[in-house]
Motif scaffolding. Structure first.
Motif, PDB file in Angstrom:
ATOM      1  N   TRP A   1      -4.533  10.267  -8.577  1.00 55.45           N
ATOM      2  CA  TRP A   1      -4.286  11.693  -8.786  1.00 55.45           C
ATOM      3  C   TRP A   1      -4.966  12.191 -10.057  1.00 55.45           C
ATOM      4  CZ3 TRP A   1      -3.381  13.884  -4.580  1.00 55.45           C
ATOM      5  CH2 TRP A   1      -2.525  13.323  -3.626  1.00 55.45           C
ATOM      6  N   TRP A   2      -4.972  11.350 -11.094  1.00 52.77           N
ATOM      7  CA  TRP A   2      -5.707  11.724 -12.304  1.00 52.77           C
ATOM      8  C   TRP A   2      -7.204  11.801 -12.001  1.00 52.77           C
ATOM      9  CZ3 TRP A   2      -9.703   9.558 -14.955  1.00 52.77           C
ATOM     10  CH2 TRP A   2     -10.005  10.112 -16.207  1.00 52.77           C
ATOM     11  N   GLY A   3      -7.712  10.806 -11.269  1.00 53.48           N
ATOM     12  CA  GLY A   3      -9.133  10.764 -10.956  1.00 53.48           C
ATOM     13  C   GLY A   3      -9.574  11.932 -10.094  1.00 53.48           C
ATOM     14  N   ILE A   4      -8.757  12.321  -9.129  1.00 61.02           N
ATOM     15  CA  ILE A   4      -9.082  13.454  -8.267  1.00 61.02           C
ATOM     16  C   ILE A   4      -9.207  14.731  -9.097  1.00 61.02           C
ATOM     17  CG2 ILE A   4      -8.161  14.956  -6.456  1.00 61.02           C
ATOM     18  CD1 ILE A   4      -7.005  12.333  -5.192  1.00 61.02           C
ATOM     19  N   ARG A   5      -8.288  14.920 -10.032  1.00 66.56           N
ATOM     20  CA  ARG A   5      -8.367  16.097 -10.901  1.00 66.56           C
ATOM     21  C   ARG A   5      -9.616  16.030 -11.776  1.00 66.56           C
ATOM     22  NH1 ARG A   5      -5.621  20.377 -12.751  1.00 66.56           N
ATOM     23  NH2 ARG A   5      -5.878  20.980 -14.936  1.00 66.56           N
ATOM     24  N   GLN A   6      -9.929  14.845 -12.286  1.00 68.36           N
ATOM     25  CA  GLN A   6     -11.129  14.663 -13.103  1.00 68.36           C
ATOM     26  C   GLN A   6     -12.380  15.037 -12.305  1.00 68.36           C
ATOM     27  OE1 GLN A   6     -10.978  13.874 -16.276  1.00 68.36           O
ATOM     28  NE2 GLN A   6     -12.732  12.640 -16.915  1.00 68.36           N
ATOM     29  N   CYS A   7     -12.425  14.606 -11.050  1.00 66.09           N
ATOM     30  CA  CYS A   7     -13.565  14.937 -10.178  1.00 66.09           C
ATOM     31  C   CYS A   7     -13.677  16.446  -9.977  1.00 66.09           C
ATOM     32  CB  CYS A   7     -13.419  14.251  -8.828  1.00 66.09           C
ATOM     33  SG  CYS A   7     -13.603  12.462  -8.870  1.00 66.09           S
ATOM     34  N   ASN A   8     -12.564  17.079  -9.703  1.00 65.55           N
ATOM     35  CA  ASN A   8     -12.580  18.519  -9.457  1.00 65.55           C
ATOM     36  C   ASN A   8     -12.963  19.305 -10.707  1.00 65.55           C
ATOM     37  OD1 ASN A   8     -11.914  18.488  -6.694  1.00 65.55           O
ATOM     38  ND2 ASN A   8      -9.738  18.256  -7.148  1.00 65.55           N
ATOM     39  N   MET A   9     -12.511  18.848 -11.863  1.00 60.02           N
ATOM     40  CA  MET A   9     -12.903  19.498 -13.112  1.00 60.02           C
ATOM     41  C   MET A   9     -14.402  19.372 -13.332  1.00 60.02           C
ATOM     42  SD  MET A   9      -9.773  18.361 -15.644  1.00 60.02           S
ATOM     43  CE  MET A   9     -10.646  18.931 -17.107  1.00 60.02           C
TER      44      MET A   9
ATOM     45  N   GLY B   1     -23.087  13.587  -7.224  1.00 60.89           N
ATOM     46  CA  GLY B   1     -22.867  12.552  -6.218  1.00 60.89           C
ATOM     47  C   GLY B   1     -21.740  11.612  -6.589  1.00 60.89           C
ATOM     48  N   GLN B   2     -21.682  11.201  -7.850  1.00 64.86           N
ATOM     49  CA  GLN B   2     -20.598  10.320  -8.290  1.00 64.86           C
ATOM     50  C   GLN B   2     -19.245  11.011  -8.187  1.00 64.86           C
ATOM     51  OE1 GLN B   2     -21.802   7.682 -11.963  1.00 64.86           O
ATOM     52  NE2 GLN B   2     -23.020   9.570 -12.017  1.00 64.86           N
ATOM     53  N   LEU B   3     -19.179  12.264  -8.602  1.00 66.39           N
ATOM     54  CA  LEU B   3     -17.917  13.018  -8.559  1.00 66.39           C
ATOM     55  C   LEU B   3     -17.427  13.176  -7.118  1.00 66.39           C
ATOM     56  CD1 LEU B   3     -18.736  15.784 -11.197  1.00 66.39           C
ATOM     57  CD2 LEU B   3     -17.119  13.875 -11.479  1.00 66.39           C
ATOM     58  N   LEU B   4     -18.340  13.485  -6.207  1.00 70.13           N
ATOM     59  CA  LEU B   4     -17.962  13.634  -4.801  1.00 70.13           C
ATOM     60  C   LEU B   4     -17.523  12.300  -4.215  1.00 70.13           C
ATOM     61  CD1 LEU B   4     -20.803  16.036  -3.638  1.00 70.13           C
ATOM     62  CD2 LEU B   4     -18.356  16.560  -3.667  1.00 70.13           C
ATOM     63  N   PHE B   5     -18.255  11.230  -4.561  1.00 66.88           N
ATOM     64  CA  PHE B   5     -17.865   9.919  -4.054  1.00 66.88           C
ATOM     65  C   PHE B   5     -16.454   9.563  -4.507  1.00 66.88           C
ATOM     66  CE2 PHE B   5     -17.110   5.440  -4.637  1.00 66.88           C
ATOM     67  CZ  PHE B   5     -17.449   4.911  -3.416  1.00 66.88           C
ATOM     68  N   PHE B   6     -16.177   9.683  -5.786  1.00 63.66           N
ATOM     69  CA  PHE B   6     -14.871   9.272  -6.299  1.00 63.66           C
ATOM     70  C   PHE B   6     -13.750  10.151  -5.752  1.00 63.66           C
ATOM     71  CE2 PHE B   6     -17.037   6.783  -9.683  1.00 63.66           C
ATOM     72  CZ  PHE B   6     -16.320   5.615  -9.537  1.00 63.66           C
ATOM     73  N   ARG B   7     -14.016  11.433  -5.531  1.00 63.29           N
ATOM     74  CA  ARG B   7     -12.973  12.281  -4.938  1.00 63.29           C
ATOM     75  C   ARG B   7     -12.649  11.798  -3.537  1.00 63.29           C
ATOM     76  NH1 ARG B   7     -13.804  18.704  -4.573  1.00 63.29           N
ATOM     77  NH2 ARG B   7     -15.188  18.139  -2.842  1.00 63.29           N
ATOM     78  N   GLY B   8     -13.672  11.488  -2.759  1.00 66.55           N
ATOM     79  CA  GLY B   8     -13.434  10.952  -1.426  1.00 66.55           C
ATOM     80  C   GLY B   8     -12.784   9.589  -1.472  1.00 66.55           C
TER      81      GLY B   8
ATOM     82  N   PHE C   1     -21.993  14.302 -19.883  1.00 69.57           N
ATOM     83  CA  PHE C   1     -21.359  14.425 -18.563  1.00 69.57           C
ATOM     84  C   PHE C   1     -21.176  13.050 -17.932  1.00 69.57           C
ATOM     85  CE2 PHE C   1     -20.993  18.279 -15.597  1.00 69.57           C
ATOM     86  CZ  PHE C   1     -19.896  17.749 -14.940  1.00 69.57           C
ATOM     87  N   GLN C   2     -22.156  12.154 -18.132  1.00 66.41           N
ATOM     88  CA  GLN C   2     -22.011  10.809 -17.587  1.00 66.41           C
ATOM     89  C   GLN C   2     -20.875  10.074 -18.283  1.00 66.41           C
ATOM     90  OE1 GLN C   2     -23.417   9.559 -14.888  1.00 66.41           O
ATOM     91  NE2 GLN C   2     -22.280   7.644 -15.124  1.00 66.41           N
ATOM     92  N   GLY C   3     -20.677  10.356 -19.572  1.00 63.52           N
ATOM     93  CA  GLY C   3     -19.531   9.789 -20.276  1.00 63.52           C
ATOM     94  C   GLY C   3     -18.224  10.270 -19.679  1.00 63.52           C
ATOM     95  N   PHE C   4     -18.185  11.531 -19.260  1.00 63.97           N
ATOM     96  CA  PHE C   4     -17.024  12.093 -18.573  1.00 63.97           C
ATOM     97  C   PHE C   4     -16.777  11.354 -17.258  1.00 63.97           C
ATOM     98  CE2 PHE C   4     -15.389  15.109 -15.427  1.00 63.97           C
ATOM     99  CZ  PHE C   4     -14.305  15.695 -16.072  1.00 63.97           C
ATOM    100  N   VAL C   5     -17.863  11.048 -16.537  1.00 62.13           N
ATOM    101  CA  VAL C   5     -17.761  10.360 -15.245  1.00 62.13           C
ATOM    102  C   VAL C   5     -17.349   8.898 -15.425  1.00 62.13           C
ATOM    103  CG1 VAL C   5     -19.070   9.601 -13.219  1.00 62.13           C
ATOM    104  CG2 VAL C   5     -19.403  11.908 -14.128  1.00 62.13           C
TER     105      VAL C   5
ATOM    106  N   ARG D   1     -22.010  13.960   1.506  1.00 61.31           N
ATOM    107  CA  ARG D   1     -22.727  14.713   0.479  1.00 61.31           C
ATOM    108  C   ARG D   1     -23.128  13.802  -0.681  1.00 61.31           C
ATOM    109  NH1 ARG D   1     -26.364  18.278  -0.987  1.00 61.31           N
ATOM    110  NH2 ARG D   1     -25.834  19.484  -2.857  1.00 61.31           N
ATOM    111  N   ALA D   2     -22.227  12.879  -1.052  1.00 61.68           N
ATOM    112  CA  ALA D   2     -22.536  11.930  -2.124  1.00 61.68           C
ATOM    113  C   ALA D   2     -23.733  11.057  -1.747  1.00 61.68           C
ATOM    114  CB  ALA D   2     -21.328  11.058  -2.425  1.00 61.68           C
ATOM    115  N   ALA D   3     -23.757  10.583  -0.497  1.00 61.96           N
ATOM    116  CA  ALA D   3     -24.853   9.733  -0.033  1.00 61.96           C
ATOM    117  C   ALA D   3     -26.184  10.486  -0.066  1.00 61.96           C
ATOM    118  CB  ALA D   3     -24.572   9.235   1.378  1.00 61.96           C
ATOM    119  N   ASP D   4     -26.159  11.783   0.192  1.00 63.08           N
ATOM    120  CA  ASP D   4     -27.377  12.579   0.186  1.00 63.08           C
ATOM    121  C   ASP D   4     -27.896  12.832  -1.234  1.00 63.08           C
ATOM    122  OD1 ASP D   4     -27.253  12.711   2.934  1.00 63.08           O
ATOM    123  OD2 ASP D   4     -26.235  14.649   2.966  1.00 63.08           O
TER     124      ASP D   4
END
Length: 304
Positions: free
Chosen positions: A133-141, A162-169, A48-52, A215-218
């Motif tokens: 736009w690619w990154g946002i979709r990656q985060c949501n997936m 936390g990383q996924l939420l941060f990058f989406r924001g 999963f970290q490789g995905f991130v 949420r990412a910060a928490d």
């Protein structure tokens, strides 16, 4: 394995000669990703970290464009003499489409780049528009498949989320810097369906980005090296997204929303928005409090 592929190709060639077919090579040529199951990227922390990690790989270089920089679009600075292809010049000439790769013949801008490749390592070729736009979709997936991460500790799951939420924001926030309020995509959208999300006001977008940053910060650790999740990467985590970075962008997001320009676009008032200014101060205050009491690996430069 190679000899079996050779045998298959030989059989295909024989079949093609017999029946006049030529599609065998298309069958054999397949992408590496097709060998991976749909759940493989999410099954454990390492995968999963490789995905991130791809999200880190798709951060453009904002201080570079072509052979000269194009980083400041809001001032009267001269980037270079006799240059008419940077975006700041195009704006002066009323060419507001010049940021798009198809209207940028020299490929000088970092806002858009043709030939987007999420796996490419050359950041010089990364454009914010396609990367975001690619990154946002990656985060949501990733967020949609978080429940598949069963082979992980709670600390590891928190770091992934936390990383996924941060990058989406962050991707939304960066787009907002240049395009104002945008549709805020917070779910995996059907690529074959109709993409008809409404465009939000700047403040509406900022609220959603703030929710992701908060949420990412928490969830994120302050220092990855002081957790149990960085055994392999210990000593090489300085640039991984952490709690301090999330709080910094939370404050920055609110501060931008408080500005007279963004307040005017959302409310019609040309004054600073006091509510958002206070929220920015609270976020920065939380950050600085952590720094000043020595809870982080960062410190302010002393007056001395």
């Amino acid at each position: 394995m190679k000899k079996y592929v050779t045998y298959i190709k030989a059989a295909c060639l024989s079949t093609a000669l017999m029946f006049g077919a030529t599609a065998c090579s298309d069958y054999l040529d397949k992408s590496e990703e097709s060998d991976i199951s749909a759940t493989e990227p999410y099954k454990n922390f390492t995968n999963f970290q490789g995905f991130v990690e791809l999200l880190y790989n798709n951060i453009p270089l904002f201080d570079k464009g072509y052979w000269t920089n194009s980083f400041n679009w809001g001032d009267d600075e001269v980037v270079s003499a006799n240059i008419n292809y940077h975006m700041v010049y195009k704006i002066d000439q009323g060419d507001f489409w010049g940021w798009q790769s198809e209207f940028d013949g020299w490929g000088t801008g970092w806002l858009d780049r043709s030939g987007f490749d999420a796996y490419a390592k050359d950041r010089f070729k990364k454009g914010l528009w396609p990367c975001a736009w690619w990154g946002i979709r990656q985060c949501n997936m990733g967020l949609a498949n978080l429940d598949l991460l069963t082979d992980a500790t709670s600390e590891q799951k928190n770091a992934i989320e936390g990383q996924l939420l941060f990058f989406r924001g962050w991707y939304h926030f960066m787009l907002m810097n240049y395009f104002g309020g945008m549709p805020y995509i917070d779910e995996v959208m059907n690529a074959n369906g109709q993409l008809s999300r409404p465009r939000l006001s700047y403040h509406e977008c900022a609220e959603k980005a703030a929710s992701d940053f908060r949420r990412a910060a928490d969830l994120l650790p302050i220092d990855w090296d002081k957790t149990s999740i960085s055994v392999i990467t210990n000593g090489n985590n300085q640039r991984r997204i952490n709690k301090v970075m999330a709080l910094a962008y939370l404050g920055k997001n609110y501060l931008w929303a408080a500005s007279p320009l963004m307040n005017y676009s959302s409310t019609g008032s040309r004054e600073y928005n006091r509510e958002y200014a206070q929220k920015a101060a609270d976020a920065f205050g939380e950050l600085l409090n952590l720094v000043e009491k020595g809870a982080t690996q960062y410190e302010l430069v002393s007056y001395d």
